[in-house]
Design a protein around this motif. Structure first.
Motif, PDB file in Angstrom:
ATOM      1  N   SER A 210      11.575  -7.453  -0.371  1.00 60.56           N
ATOM      2  CA  SER A 210      10.309  -7.567   0.356  1.00 60.56           C
ATOM      3  C   SER A 210       9.362  -6.403   0.107  1.00 60.56           C
ATOM      4  O   SER A 210       8.221  -6.430   0.579  1.00 60.56           O
ATOM      5  N   ILE A 211       9.789  -5.384  -0.622  1.00 60.59           N
ATOM      6  CA  ILE A 211       8.945  -4.209  -0.811  1.00 60.59           C
ATOM      7  C   ILE A 211       7.692  -4.563  -1.608  1.00 60.59           C
ATOM      8  O   ILE A 211       7.723  -5.381  -2.532  1.00 60.59           O
ATOM      9  N   ASN A 212       6.556  -3.964  -1.227  1.00 60.31           N
ATOM     10  CA  ASN A 212       5.315  -4.150  -1.969  1.00 60.31           C
ATOM     11  C   ASN A 212       4.420  -2.939  -1.750  1.00 60.31           C
ATOM     12  O   ASN A 212       4.799  -1.984  -1.069  1.00 60.31           O
ATOM     13  N   GLU A 213       3.229  -2.996  -2.326  1.00 60.45           N
ATOM     14  CA  GLU A 213       2.334  -1.839  -2.272  1.00 60.45           C
ATOM     15  C   GLU A 213       1.856  -1.514  -0.860  1.00 60.45           C
ATOM     16  O   GLU A 213       1.350  -0.415  -0.603  1.00 60.45           O
ATOM     17  N   ASN A 214       2.039  -2.449   0.058  1.00 59.02           N
ATOM     18  CA  ASN A 214       1.616  -2.211   1.443  1.00 59.02           C
ATOM     19  C   ASN A 214       2.745  -1.724   2.340  1.00 59.02           C
ATOM     20  O   ASN A 214       2.530  -1.464   3.526  1.00 59.02           O
ATOM     21  N   THR A 215       3.963  -1.600   1.786  1.00 55.76           N
ATOM     22  CA  THR A 215       5.090  -1.101   2.572  1.00 55.76           C
ATOM     23  C   THR A 215       4.832   0.349   2.960  1.00 55.76           C
ATOM     24  O   THR A 215       4.513   1.172   2.096  1.00 55.76           O
ATOM     25  N   PRO A 216       4.928   0.694   4.241  1.00 50.43           N
ATOM     26  CA  PRO A 216       4.636   2.072   4.667  1.00 50.43           C
ATOM     27  C   PRO A 216       5.492   3.099   3.930  1.00 50.43           C
ATOM     28  O   PRO A 216       6.702   2.914   3.764  1.00 50.43           O
ATOM     29  N   GLY A 217       4.831   4.167   3.481  1.00 52.61           N
ATOM     30  CA  GLY A 217       5.533   5.267   2.826  1.00 52.61           C
ATOM     31  C   GLY A 217       5.866   5.053   1.368  1.00 52.61           C
ATOM     32  O   GLY A 217       6.452   5.937   0.737  1.00 52.61           O
ATOM     33  N   VAL A 218       5.481   3.908   0.825  1.00 54.19           N
ATOM     34  CA  VAL A 218       5.810   3.611  -0.569  1.00 54.19           C
ATOM     35  C   VAL A 218       4.694   4.100  -1.499  1.00 54.19           C
ATOM     36  O   VAL A 218       3.512   3.916  -1.211  1.00 54.19           O
ATOM     37  N   VAL A 219       5.085   4.729  -2.596  1.00 51.73           N
ATOM     38  CA  VAL A 219       4.148   5.096  -3.655  1.00 51.73           C
ATOM     39  C   VAL A 219       4.265   4.045  -4.750  1.00 51.73           C
ATOM     40  O   VAL A 219       5.359   3.754  -5.233  1.00 51.73           O
ATOM     41  N   THR A 220       3.141   3.462  -5.118  1.00 51.08           N
ATOM     42  CA  THR A 220       3.132   2.407  -6.128  1.00 51.08           C
ATOM     43  C   THR A 220       2.708   2.976  -7.480  1.00 51.08           C
ATOM     44  O   THR A 220       1.700   3.674  -7.586  1.00 51.08           O
ATOM     45  N   LEU A 221       3.501   2.663  -8.518  1.00 48.13           N
ATOM     46  CA  LEU A 221       3.157   3.071  -9.874  1.00 48.13           C
ATOM     47  C   LEU A 221       2.600   1.875 -10.631  1.00 48.13           C
ATOM     48  O   LEU A 221       3.286   0.852 -10.776  1.00 48.13           O
ATOM     49  N   PRO A 222       1.397   1.937 -11.161  1.00 42.97           N
ATOM     50  CA  PRO A 222       0.856   0.850 -11.983  1.00 42.97           C
ATOM     51  C   PRO A 222       1.314   1.007 -13.430  1.00 42.97           C
ATOM     52  O   PRO A 222       0.616   1.574 -14.276  1.00 42.97           O
ATOM     53  N   VAL A 223       2.519   0.507 -13.737  1.00 42.54           N
ATOM     54  CA  VAL A 223       3.136   0.795 -15.034  1.00 42.54           C
ATOM     55  C   VAL A 223       2.645  -0.110 -16.157  1.00 42.54           C
ATOM     56  O   VAL A 223       3.016   0.081 -17.317  1.00 42.54           O
ATOM     57  N   GLY A 224       1.806  -1.114 -15.850  1.00 44.48           N
ATOM     58  CA  GLY A 224       1.414  -2.087 -16.865  1.00 44.48           C
ATOM     59  C   GLY A 224       0.147  -1.748 -17.616  1.00 44.48           C
ATOM     60  O   GLY A 224      -0.434  -2.624 -18.269  1.00 44.48           O
ATOM     61  N   GLY A 225      -0.289  -0.483 -17.559  1.00 44.66           N
ATOM     62  CA  GLY A 225      -1.526  -0.107 -18.233  1.00 44.66           C
ATOM     63  C   GLY A 225      -1.470  -0.261 -19.743  1.00 44.66           C
ATOM     64  O   GLY A 225      -0.402  -0.402 -20.345  1.00 44.66           O
ATOM     65  N   TYR A 226      -2.652  -0.221 -20.354  1.00 43.89           N
ATOM     66  CA  TYR A 226      -2.776  -0.376 -21.811  1.00 43.89           C
ATOM     67  C   TYR A 226      -3.303   0.917 -22.408  1.00 43.89           C
ATOM     68  O   TYR A 226      -4.212   1.558 -21.862  1.00 43.89           O
ATOM     69  N   SER A 227      -2.718   1.333 -23.549  1.00 46.64           N
ATOM     70  CA  SER A 227      -3.152   2.546 -24.236  1.00 46.64           C
ATOM     71  C   SER A 227      -3.910   2.193 -25.506  1.00 46.64           C
ATOM     72  O   SER A 227      -3.305   1.707 -26.474  1.00 46.64           O
TER      73      SER A 227
END
Length: 838
Positions: A210-227
């Motif tokens: 159930s974890i997501n970017e709105n879970t309290p105290g969670v740091v979200t990493l956007p790992v899908g970026g493009y270089s």
């Protein structure tokens, strides 16, 4: 001395042919030069690491990033070859290094040995030695000095494996201990204490759906970026990295688009949105670094992709300012980076090759040092050093634009240390490797056998480039290839088998092969040493080898002890004027890793055991890779290794039994089309022994005569009590009477992936369970009569026990194979194959 240790840890050794980075990658490294922060990812095994997270931090955030794997994966399985245990650990070590070369991370290990699946951290720490492995973790933290630690697993049963849980527990304890000078004080005095800023867990979807970017105290990493500089998304790079774990079958498809990873707080300072909050990631974190930051910013802004060499003067200015700083991990780390950037911008190619891939101390080797400066910048070589060859020469060799310079020498090898993995140089326990030199703890692999250092002058500064000595050749189908140069004994000794079975007191002939590793005559005497009660004739056999790779096979007669026992046979080559050598040689060769050379002691297991067998010819169908064919030959069987297209009624008619290799159902997708022929063979009186498989992608209804379901049931304690449920069953009586004594001395585990449930027409022969679990693990050995023959499904780990020479495993496996020799009376088969399972 401190800087030397740091360099060993932080500079990868590339043993494949050099690849000059293109201008876009140089540009990215210039940007990384201005980022001073580091991340340590931590888990238990090779392939545990999240390459998406490592790739993100190393390439998107440009942080110095490393993976600490507590073990080398020695206790796993192998989908691509026969390597097991120590050899598998070497293979998986190199797969990790291959992954890091792609995702930009670095690689560390502790001394912990992967002893196999563990159901609790308590068992894991008991076998590893918690204090010793924690000491290694603290050493690595203090040397590497990460700002942030990320664990892959939680510190409880959700991690699914005792090693996984232990890795999270050690991360928390290491976080605290590394910051305290009174913890491992001798180490702290040398390295200094280090306070990590924060510790987070990279939460897995399998334990928190159930974890997501709105879970309290969670740091979200956007790992899908493009270089744009790399021309790929970071998740595409991560997939290529993960796919290096070929021995574990972790080939991955690249993905594109926004994708998150989630981090949960564990220790230290909490972060609100970004893991580097409150961390100074610029040069101003170092006293005096404020002079460097604007120089780096200016360099990045002025870099021209079509003319990288124009950036060399600015890089030299930055280097000069760095040398004024006080010694520190960051000064030394960035000094290495800037020196590599100078070399890359110059297009400076330096490579040291030998005329052979191996030789012994005291022998001569021809080397070629190839140098090319592919820029108009003035460069000259001022000194060349190769201490392993006793070579140290000052010189003045100008390197003109794109003009090849070859420096050829013939030198004698001075180093006497063999090129075998350092963690295998001494005998080790089940849980921990023996490492005599504390400076090696944490390192992924040995330093090169021989290195060549080239000191060159550019812009009035002298910079050192160090290269490993390698051997290169051209393959007609694959082009230019290379492998590390190895220092080996002048002669290697190989016994005909690592396990020698003596079913009675009859003596037998043992062949031993000697191979010269260098040029020139090597002569002396070979002798075998056996314990009391065993007799070897003759005492010694002379040998003489006159050229590289020449072989000589000699034969001894070994008479076994009159009592049943397991002992060790040792071989020694006494070389005139050179000493005694007792090493064999094993090479691990795959196209995704550099060739690895192991030099284990020339030994064989002597097993005097009452062993009977029926039949003489056994068929073997390959699975993921095991050494069962060798074991069958040791037992006295002729083994016919069958390809799928060779599974015909005529071929099967010649066989007394057929054995499927481990995970054959998983790896041989077309095997299901040949099962009707195999089952017809069983129906007519044959025996088919199916070893363990995993449930993924397997339709057992197409692969077995009656329904069964593969579960994750396993018994990890190798000494777990075994109850014989069917003591009068033929498989327990013929031709060897199996008793409790036959389950003594097993290694690593009892078995894995037992069926549960199964059709009532299978008979469960054995019951076993780990401590504290209910005695319900009855699926380790299932036998079903089918027509006049027998179908066997077994999760017992014969693939581990037979290569280790476990007597009882040989006796039981002989009974399985012997099931087909004297067919039982046919039984009427009523109803459907898919009769209701129990």
């Amino acid at each position: 001395m401190k800087r030397l240790i740091v360099i060993f840890f932080l500079v990868p050794v590339y043993v494949f042919s050099q690849q000059q980075p293109d201008a876009s990658r140089i540009h990215q490294r210039l940007k990384k030069l201005g980022v001073l922060t580091s991340v340590l990812y931590m888990a238990a095994h090779p392939d545990d690491e999240n390459t998406r997270v490592i790739t993100h931090f190393a390439n998107d955030r440009l942080a110095t990033t490393a993976y600490l794997s507590l073990t080398r994966g020695d206790g796993g399985q192998n989908l691509i070859g026969p390597e097991m245990r120590d050899q598998l650990g070497v293979l998986r070590t190199q797969e990790l290094l291959a992954a890091r070369r792609i995702d930009g991370g670095q690689q560390f290990f502790t001394r912990a040995n992967d002893f196999g699946f563990s159901k609790s951290p308590k068992e894991t720490f008991k076998i590893w030695g918690e204090e010793e492995i924690l000491s290694d973790v603290v050493t690595i933290i203090r040397q590497y000095q990460p700002d942030v630690i990320i664990t892959r697993f939680p510190p409880d049963e959700r991690a699914g494996h005792g090693h996984h849980t232990a890795s999270a527990i050690l991360a928390e304890k290491g976080f605290e201990a590394a910051a305290r000078a009174d913890q491992y004080p001798d180490q702290a005095r040398e390295l200094g204490a280090w306070q990590v800023k924060r510790l987070y867990t990279n939460t897995g979807r399998w334990w928190n759906t159930s974890i997501n970017e709105n879970t309290p105290g969670v740091v979200t990493l956007p790992v899908g970026g493009y270089s744009p500089l790399l021309g790929m998304s970071y998740t595409e790079i991560a997939a290529i990295s993960r796919s290096q774990h070929r021995s574990q079958g972790f080939g991955s498809a690249g993905t594109r688009g926004d994708q998150p990873e989630y981090l949960e707080y564990v220790r230290g300072q909490r972060a609100e949105k970004d893991l580097f909050e409150g961390i100074n990631t610029t040069w101003t974190r170092l006293q005096g670094g404020e002079r460097i930051q604007p120089l780096v910013d200016k360099l990045i802004a002025s870099f021209r992709h079509e003319a990288p060499a124009e950036s060399v003067p600015a890089l030299l200015q930055i280097r000069q300012e760095m040398l004024k700083l006080s010694p520190s991990v960051w000064r030394d780390r960035k000094l290495d980076e800037v020196e590599q950037l100078v070399q890359d911008c110059l297009g400076l190619y330096v490579e040291a090759t030998a005329n052979t891939y191996q030789s012994a101390a005291g022998q001569s080797v021809r080397t070629t040092l190839e140098l090319v400066n592919r820029s108009s910048t003035t460069v000259s070589i001022v000194r060349i050093v190769a201490r392993g060859l006793g070579f140290d020469s000052t010189c003045s060799v100008p390197l003109k634009n794109n003009m090849l310079v070859n420096i050829k020498t013939t030198k004698t090898i001075k180093t006497r240390e063999f090129s075998s993995p350092y963690w295998l140089s001494e005998p080790h326990s089940i849980g921990r490797f023996t490492v005599q030199d504390p400076r090696l703890i944490g390192q992924a692999e040995n330093p090169p056998a021989i290195s060549v250092s080239v000191l060159y002058n550019v812009g009035g500064q002298v910079i050192t480039i160090t290269r490993p000595l390698i051997y290169k050749w051209t393959d007609p189908s694959r082009g230019e290839l290379s492998r590390p140069f190895q220092v080996v004994p002048p002669v290697v000794v190989t016994l005909s088998s690592t396990v020698l079975i003596f079913p009675d007191t009859t003596s037998r002939t043992i062949n031993v092969t000697l191979v010269a590793t260098g040029n020139g005559t090597v002569q002396g005497g070979l002798r075998l040493e056996a314990p009391a009660g065993w007799k070897i004739t003759p005492n010694s056999i002379p040998f003489k080898l006159t050229f590289r790779d020449e072989e000589q096979v000699v034969s001894f007669r070994v008479s076994p002890s009159s009592v049943e026992e397991t002992q060790t046979l040792k071989a020694f080559a006494v070389v005139d004027k050179a000493g005694t050598f007792d090493r064999s040689m094993q090479n691990i060769q795959y196209d995704h890793i550099p060739t690895q050379t192991l030099l284990p002691h020339a030994e064989a297991r002597l097993v005097r055991v009452a062993l009977k067998k029926n039949g003489s010819v056994v068929g073997y169908i390959k699975g993921a890779g095991d050494d069962i064919p060798t074991a069958l030959r040791v037992m006295g069987y002729d083994v016919l290794e069958l390809k799928l297209e060779e599974i015909t009624a005529d071929n099967l008619r010649r066989l007394d039994a057929v054995v499927l290799g481990i995970r054959a159902w998983n790896t041989q997708e077309r095997l299901k089309f040949y099962m009707p022929i195999l089952l017809q063979y069983v129906e007519q009186g044959g025996a088919l022994i199916t070893q363990y498989n995993t449930s993924g992608g397997v339709d057992a209804s197409l692969l077995a005569p009656y329904p069964l379901t593969i579960s994750r049931d396993r018994v990890t304690e190798e000494d777990a009590v075994v109850t014989i449920l069917k003591p009068d069953h033929r498989v327990m009586q013929t031709p060897n009477k199996i008793t409790q004594a036959d389950f003594s001395g097993w290694v690593q585990e009892r078995g894995l992936y037992f069926p549960n449930p199964w059709d009532q027409r299978y008979e469960a022969i054995l019951s076993m369970n780990d401590t504290g679990e209910s005695p319900a693990k009855n699926g380790s050995l299932l036998v079903a009569q089918y027509g006049s023959g027998y179908f066997v499904y077994t999760g017992l780990s014969f693939f581990r026990e037979l290569p280790e020479g476990v007597p009882g495993a040989y006796r039981l496996f002989a009974n399985l194979v012997s099931l087909g020799k004297k067919p039982a009376a046919p039984v009427a088969r009523k109803g459907s194959k898919r009769k209701k399972q129990k």
